[in-house]
Write an enzyme that holds these catalytic residues in place. Structure first.
Site, PDB file in Angstrom:
ATOM      1  N   GLU A 132     -14.137  -1.864  -8.762  1.00  0.00           N
ATOM      2  CA  GLU A 132     -13.314  -2.357  -7.638  1.00  0.00           C
ATOM      3  C   GLU A 132     -13.727  -1.695  -6.324  1.00  0.00           C
ATOM      4  OE1 GLU A 132      -9.212  -3.152  -8.316  1.00  0.00           O
ATOM      5  OE2 GLU A 132      -8.645  -2.268  -6.389  1.00  0.00           O
ATOM      6  N   PHE A 133     -13.920  -2.540  -5.313  1.00  0.00           N
ATOM      7  CA  PHE A 133     -14.231  -2.061  -3.961  1.00  0.00           C
ATOM      8  C   PHE A 133     -13.152  -2.524  -2.996  1.00  0.00           C
ATOM      9  CE2 PHE A 133     -18.676  -2.822  -5.605  1.00  0.00           C
ATOM     10  CZ  PHE A 133     -19.085  -1.501  -5.621  1.00  0.00           C
ATOM     11  N   ARG A 160       1.750  -9.553  -5.081  1.00  0.00           N
ATOM     12  CA  ARG A 160       2.758  -9.650  -4.030  1.00  0.00           C
ATOM     13  C   ARG A 160       2.289  -8.920  -2.782  1.00  0.00           C
ATOM     14  NH1 ARG A 160       8.077  -6.230  -4.727  1.00  0.00           N
ATOM     15  NH2 ARG A 160       6.623  -4.668  -3.975  1.00  0.00           N
ATOM     16  N   TYR A 190     -11.683   2.121 -10.403  1.00  0.00           N
ATOM     17  CA  TYR A 190     -11.409   2.196  -8.966  1.00  0.00           C
ATOM     18  C   TYR A 190     -12.351   3.257  -8.425  1.00  0.00           C
ATOM     19  CZ  TYR A 190      -6.984  -0.079 -10.247  1.00  0.00           C
ATOM     20  OH  TYR A 190      -6.027  -0.948 -10.730  1.00  0.00           O
ATOM     21  N   PRO A 227     -14.795  -2.461   3.805  1.00  0.00           N
ATOM     22  CA  PRO A 227     -14.858  -1.508   4.919  1.00  0.00           C
ATOM     23  C   PRO A 227     -14.452  -2.194   6.219  1.00  0.00           C
ATOM     24  CG  PRO A 227     -16.929  -1.608   3.693  1.00  0.00           C
ATOM     25  CD  PRO A 227     -16.110  -2.753   3.236  1.00  0.00           C
ATOM     26  N   LYS A 228     -14.108  -1.369   7.229  1.00  0.00           N
ATOM     27  CA  LYS A 228     -13.597  -1.936   8.477  1.00  0.00           C
ATOM     28  C   LYS A 228     -14.706  -2.387   9.431  1.00  0.00           C
ATOM     29  CE  LYS A 228      -9.139   0.406   8.570  1.00  0.00           C
ATOM     30  NZ  LYS A 228      -9.145   1.711   7.892  1.00  0.00           N
ATOM     31  N   ASP A 249       2.313  -5.066  -0.539  1.00  0.00           N
ATOM     32  CA  ASP A 249       3.382  -4.207   0.005  1.00  0.00           C
ATOM     33  C   ASP A 249       3.657  -4.613   1.432  1.00  0.00           C
ATOM     34  OD1 ASP A 249       4.024  -2.507  -2.127  1.00  0.00           O
ATOM     35  OD2 ASP A 249       2.098  -1.493  -1.869  1.00  0.00           O
ATOM     36  N   THR A 268     -10.622  -5.954  -2.908  1.00  0.00           N
ATOM     37  CA  THR A 268      -9.194  -5.930  -2.583  1.00  0.00           C
ATOM     38  C   THR A 268      -8.903  -6.742  -1.318  1.00  0.00           C
ATOM     39  OG1 THR A 268      -9.327  -3.912  -1.270  1.00  0.00           O
ATOM     40  CG2 THR A 268      -8.923  -3.635  -3.626  1.00  0.00           C
ATOM     41  N   PRO A 298       6.290   1.530  -8.762  1.00  0.00           N
ATOM     42  CA  PRO A 298       6.810   2.704  -8.030  1.00  0.00           C
ATOM     43  C   PRO A 298       8.245   2.511  -7.517  1.00  0.00           C
ATOM     44  CG  PRO A 298       4.567   2.213  -7.333  1.00  0.00           C
ATOM     45  CD  PRO A 298       4.936   1.158  -8.343  1.00  0.00           C
TER      46      PRO A 298
HETATM   47  P1  FAD Z   1       5.122  -8.380  -8.203  1.00  0.00           P
HETATM   48  O1  FAD Z   1       4.493  -8.586  -9.519  1.00  0.00           O
HETATM   49  O2  FAD Z   1       5.642  -9.567  -7.506  1.00  0.00           O
HETATM   50  O3  FAD Z   1       6.342  -7.397  -8.325  1.00  0.00           O
HETATM   51  C1  FAD Z   1       6.262  -6.011  -8.151  1.00  0.00           C
HETATM   52  C2  FAD Z   1       7.511  -5.386  -8.715  1.00  0.00           C
HETATM   53  O4  FAD Z   1       8.649  -5.932  -8.087  1.00  0.00           O
HETATM   54  C3  FAD Z   1       7.717  -5.640 -10.186  1.00  0.00           C
HETATM   55  O5  FAD Z   1       6.929  -4.768 -10.961  1.00  0.00           O
HETATM   56  C4  FAD Z   1       9.166  -5.418 -10.278  1.00  0.00           C
HETATM   57  O6  FAD Z   1       9.462  -4.052 -10.206  1.00  0.00           O
HETATM   58  C5  FAD Z   1       9.706  -6.049  -9.015  1.00  0.00           C
HETATM   59  N1  FAD Z   1      10.062  -7.458  -9.193  1.00  0.00           N
HETATM   60  C6  FAD Z   1       9.692  -8.451  -8.360  1.00  0.00           C
HETATM   61  N2  FAD Z   1      10.241  -9.620  -8.783  1.00  0.00           N
HETATM   62  C7  FAD Z   1      10.955  -9.337  -9.880  1.00  0.00           C
HETATM   63  C8  FAD Z   1      11.757 -10.116 -10.758  1.00  0.00           C
HETATM   64  N3  FAD Z   1      11.931 -11.414 -10.584  1.00  0.00           N
HETATM   65  N4  FAD Z   1      12.331  -9.493 -11.807  1.00  0.00           N
HETATM   66  C9  FAD Z   1      12.171  -8.172 -12.009  1.00  0.00           C
HETATM   67  N5  FAD Z   1      11.435  -7.395 -11.188  1.00  0.00           N
HETATM   68  C10 FAD Z   1      10.841  -7.972 -10.149  1.00  0.00           C
HETATM   69  N6  FAD Z   1      -2.101  -4.302  -2.768  1.00  0.00           N
HETATM   70  C11 FAD Z   1      -2.741  -4.884  -1.728  1.00  0.00           C
HETATM   71  O7  FAD Z   1      -2.190  -4.949  -0.623  1.00  0.00           O
HETATM   72  N7  FAD Z   1      -4.009  -5.399  -1.861  1.00  0.00           N
HETATM   73  C12 FAD Z   1      -4.669  -5.380  -3.047  1.00  0.00           C
HETATM   74  O8  FAD Z   1      -5.797  -5.860  -3.145  1.00  0.00           O
HETATM   75  C13 FAD Z   1      -4.023  -4.778  -4.170  1.00  0.00           C
HETATM   76  N8  FAD Z   1      -4.619  -4.731  -5.380  1.00  0.00           N
HETATM   77  C14 FAD Z   1      -3.939  -4.225  -6.471  1.00  0.00           C
HETATM   78  C15 FAD Z   1      -4.534  -4.258  -7.741  1.00  0.00           C
HETATM   79  C16 FAD Z   1      -3.860  -3.751  -8.840  1.00  0.00           C
HETATM   80  C17 FAD Z   1      -4.520  -3.823 -10.205  1.00  0.00           C
HETATM   81  C18 FAD Z   1      -2.574  -3.168  -8.691  1.00  0.00           C
HETATM   82  C19 FAD Z   1      -1.852  -2.576  -9.869  1.00  0.00           C
HETATM   83  C20 FAD Z   1      -1.969  -3.126  -7.435  1.00  0.00           C
HETATM   84  C21 FAD Z   1      -2.625  -3.668  -6.325  1.00  0.00           C
HETATM   85  N9  FAD Z   1      -2.044  -3.679  -5.054  1.00  0.00           N
HETATM   86  C22 FAD Z   1      -2.701  -4.246  -3.989  1.00  0.00           C
HETATM   87  C23 FAD Z   1      -0.707  -3.072  -4.847  1.00  0.00           C
HETATM   88  C24 FAD Z   1       0.413  -4.124  -5.004  1.00  0.00           C
HETATM   89  O9  FAD Z   1       0.331  -5.062  -3.959  1.00  0.00           O
HETATM   90  C25 FAD Z   1       1.749  -3.392  -4.947  1.00  0.00           C
HETATM   91  O10 FAD Z   1       1.902  -2.597  -6.093  1.00  0.00           O
HETATM   92  C26 FAD Z   1       2.963  -4.270  -4.732  1.00  0.00           C
HETATM   93  O11 FAD Z   1       4.087  -3.424  -4.465  1.00  0.00           O
HETATM   94  C27 FAD Z   1       3.368  -5.108  -5.918  1.00  0.00           C
HETATM   95  O12 FAD Z   1       2.533  -6.159  -6.131  1.00  0.00           O
HETATM   96  P2  FAD Z   1       2.660  -7.006  -7.488  1.00  0.00           P
HETATM   97  O13 FAD Z   1       1.695  -8.094  -7.431  1.00  0.00           O
HETATM   98  O14 FAD Z   1       2.667  -6.121  -8.659  1.00  0.00           O
HETATM   99  O15 FAD Z   1       4.135  -7.604  -7.244  1.00  0.00           O
END
Ligand code: FAD
Length: 334
Positions: free
Chosen positions: A25-26, A114, A316, A29-30, A116, A56, A166
């Site tokens: 995974e990369f 989703r 990573y 860069p800016k 952050d 990402t 988290p």
């Molecule tokens: P979701 O799956 O929608 O939900 C996250 C959490 O919200 C769930 O685990 C749960 O606790 C809660 N939740 C939401 N809806 C419900 C529901 N209906 N019922 C119960 N609980 C619910 N971030 C970036 O900005 N860019 C990236 O490229 C990126 N890559 C990532 C790659 C990996 C492998 C991982 C693990 C994370 C990555 N992230 C990235 C971080 C990620 O965007 C954050 O962790 C974000 O807070 C949650 O995204 P998600 O897709 O897991 O969200």
């Protein structure tokens, strides 16, 4: 080709050899020079034959151009790319643009997230007119949306959290420790003089929600980074028990220096096994070589612990080569 299909075919093909595979995974860069350098680095990594590369997606689409450019570069260079795409703080128009662009240059793998919230206060956002009327607010929405618009064109990966997301990890008062279940004890972490854990009820909700992402069309799960192999093994078992049958790939973060390690464990609320923390505590944290050596030993041990449970590792690498090459060497000849 879709990644989960490649992994399945590898599994059949390599059954005799029992060789593990890996992916890299990369992050984009800016600067333009940074992108040029990363393209060269991708070529070097490609020679080591990873199954796929992830690129990402910056929160709110902050790296959309770079992510699309790098994903296209990887794909047109003949390698498999898994492009990340988030949906919070993004207009539907921007999501549509990303999906259509990726589709049109032939990409077949998306990691649907989703994301952050972007790190400005709501007030600032209002002033800067940055509040976006989101139509997709979770990864589940995004998976459904991709399937509804593109049917089976994309293989879809989603994120999984062996320790709970988290946001679901809470501080545990000391007098509550004795009431923790056996599974909660596995997830219990100690950081900055406090105990933290995702309690069983919240963890079960997480698993149900993860299953709904899979039921909506996700083909594969990549996990958040973790440093305690037992957490992954338990998570894998819990996912199976709840009926999740897609590949679950451990996300392994390579330790490049103490500060970035510290930043990531705080951000992800990750448990650090005492044995690893003790080694860091008794080491000069500014000594990058030593920190990397300790980290490398720990990652090798994790690979050893996980090898009977998984056939693929997602690394990573934080856009760096040295440690990554050593880990890959270890994986290949393990
Ligand atoms: P979701 O799956 O929608 O939900 C996250 C959490 O919200 C769930 O685990 C749960 O606790 C809660 N939740 C939401 N809806 C419900 C529901 N209906 N019922 C119960 N609980 C619910 N971030 C970036 O900005 N860019 C990236 O490229 C990126 N890559 C990532 C790659 C990996 C492998 C991982 C693990 C994370 C990555 N992230 C990235 C971080 C990620 O965007 C954050 O962790 C974000 O807070 C949650 O995204 P998600 O897709 O897991 O969200």
């Amino acid at each position: 080709m879709k990644i989960h299909e490649i992994l399945l075919s590898k599994l059949d093909h390599d059954k005799q050899k029992k060789q593990v595979t890996f992916s890299i995974e990369f992050f984009p860069p800016k600067t333009e020079q940074g992108i040029i350098n990363l393209k060269k680095r991708i070529q070097k990594f490609a020679e080591l034959e990873p199954i796929f590369f992830d690129i990402t997606w910056g929160a709110g689409g902050s790296t959309s151009d770079q992510t699309l450019e790098l994903s296209k570069h990887i794909h047109t260079s003949g390698h498999t790319c898994n492009m990340h795409l988030t949906c919070t703080n993004m207009t539907l128009e921007k999501i549509d643009h990303a999906l259509k662009t990726a589709h049109d240059f032939g990409l077949t793998n998306i990691l649907a997230l989703r994301g952050d919230p972007i790190s400005v206060s709501d007030n600032q956002k209002k002033q800067q007119d940055l509040i976006i009327d989101e139509q997709l607010t979770s990864a589940l929405d995004l998976v459904r949306y991709i399937r509804s618009k593109y049917d089976d064109h994309f293989g879809i990966t989603v994120a999984g959290y062996p320790e709970g997301h988290p946001s679901q990890i809470t501080m545990i008062p000391r007098d509550e420790l004795k009431n923790l279940s056996e599974k909660e004890k596995i997830r219990l972490s100690f950081r900055d003089e406090n105990y933290y854990c995702c309690r069983d009820e919240a963890y079960q909700n997480e698993l149900r929600y993860l299953k709904s992402k899979v039921d909506a069309g996700a083909d594969m799960i990549i996990t958040q980074l973790f440093f305690d192999s037992q957490l992954f093994i338990q998570f894998q078992q819990d996912c199976y028990e709840i009926g999740i049958r897609v590949p679950i790939i451990p996300g392994i973060m390579l330790i490049q220096n103490y500060n970035s390690f510290r930043r990531m464990i705080t951000l992800c609320q990750t448990k650090v096994p005492k044995i690893l923390m003790d080694r860091f505590d008794s080491t000069d944290r500014e000594n990058v070589d030593l920190i990397q050596e300790i980290g490398l030993e720990h990652i090798k041990q994790m690979i050893h612990d996980l090898k009977g449970h998984v056939d693929h590792f997602h690394l990573y690498v934080l856009n760096k080569e040295k440690i990554a090459f050593q880990v890959i060497e270890h994986l290949k000849y393990f």
